[in-house]
Design an enzyme around this catalytic site. Structure first.
Site, PDB file in Angstrom:
ATOM      1  N   SER A 251       0.796  -1.230   0.000  1.00 18.27           N
ATOM      2  CA  SER A 251       0.000   0.000   0.000  1.00 18.27           C
ATOM      3  C   SER A 251       0.830   1.282   0.000  1.00 18.27           C
ATOM      4  O   SER A 251       0.320   2.341  -0.331  1.00 18.27           O
ATOM      5  CB  SER A 251      -0.956   0.022   1.196  1.00 18.27           C
ATOM      6  OG  SER A 251      -0.256   0.236   2.396  1.00 18.27           O
TER       7      SER A 251
ATOM      8  N   LYS B 225       0.643   4.597   6.882  1.00 16.54           N
ATOM      9  CA  LYS B 225       0.011   5.362   5.805  1.00 16.54           C
ATOM     10  C   LYS B 225       0.566   6.786   5.834  1.00 16.54           C
ATOM     11  O   LYS B 225       1.272   7.184   6.749  1.00 16.54           O
ATOM     12  CB  LYS B 225      -1.515   5.433   5.972  1.00 16.54           C
ATOM     13  CG  LYS B 225      -2.223   4.101   6.026  1.00 16.54           C
ATOM     14  CD  LYS B 225      -2.214   3.354   4.727  1.00 16.54           C
ATOM     15  CE  LYS B 225      -2.927   2.017   4.902  1.00 16.54           C
ATOM     16  NZ  LYS B 225      -2.653   1.097   3.854  1.00 16.54           N
TER      17      LYS B 225
END
Length: 188
Positions: free
Chosen positions: A44, A99
């Site tokens: 990701s 993230k």
């Protein structure tokens, strides 16, 4: 006299050894309070971070305390836009995630035609490939929360799907990547 000198010498040696052990223990505790190791899992955050890459995380930076009104206040400062952060997932089975912070408390987030807009300004990081997910836009990031996205927007499960990251779930900011050595990198 000889016995007295031996006892004195043993006391000094014991005191020196005790000071060394106590100092080492305090340093060990201080390092674990300030820094945590984290291993990236999944794709990701490509191309910034690769699966298996190991990071040192600065936990001290995001230390927070209750503000007396049910909210939290950072002792130093909170995440800034573009920081790479590690936080506890809402799902117990997932654990910790990494993230990028895109939206701060009070920011308006919109996703149109594959682009992310923060307070009306287009973010250039994902080059038009961001899908909106299951969230309705535009949205405003609530107080004590953050909107986070993976850099690999097509393969990231992030705030578009499960919502905001709460201040209490933040662990720290990625400080630097130390493994593998060919991916050594310092994050600003």
């Amino acid at each position: 006299m000889v016995i007295s000198m031996m006892v004195s010498s043993m006391r000094k040696s014991f005191r020196d050894m005790s000071e060394t052990v106590i100092t080492a223990a305090l340093m060990f505790v201080a390092i674990h309070v300030v820094v945590q190791s984290f291993q990236v899992s999944g794709m990701s955050m490509l191309p910034t971070l690769d699966s298996g890459q190991r990071l040192l995380v600065n936990k001290f930076l995001f230390a927070s305390v209750g503000d007396g009104n049910g909210g939290r206040t950072f002792v130093f400062h909170g995440p800034e836009r573009d920081d790479i952060v590690i936080f506890r997932s809402k799902s117990q089975s997932i654990g910790e995630l990494v993230k990028r912070v895109v939206g701060l408390p009070g920011d308006e987030i919109d996703i149109k035609n594959g682009w992310v807009f923060v307070n009306g300004h287009r973010e250039d990081r994902a080059s038009g490939s961001t899908k909106p997910g299951s969230t309705t836009y535009p949205l405003t990031v609530p107080e004590d929360m953050y909107f986070v996205l993976g850099d690999n927007r097509g393969r990231s499960n992030d705030s578009r799907e499960w919502g905001f990251v709460e201040i209490k779930d933040l662990i720290g900011r990625a400080w630097f990547s130390y493994w593998p050595l060919d991916q050594l990198k310092i994050f600003g």
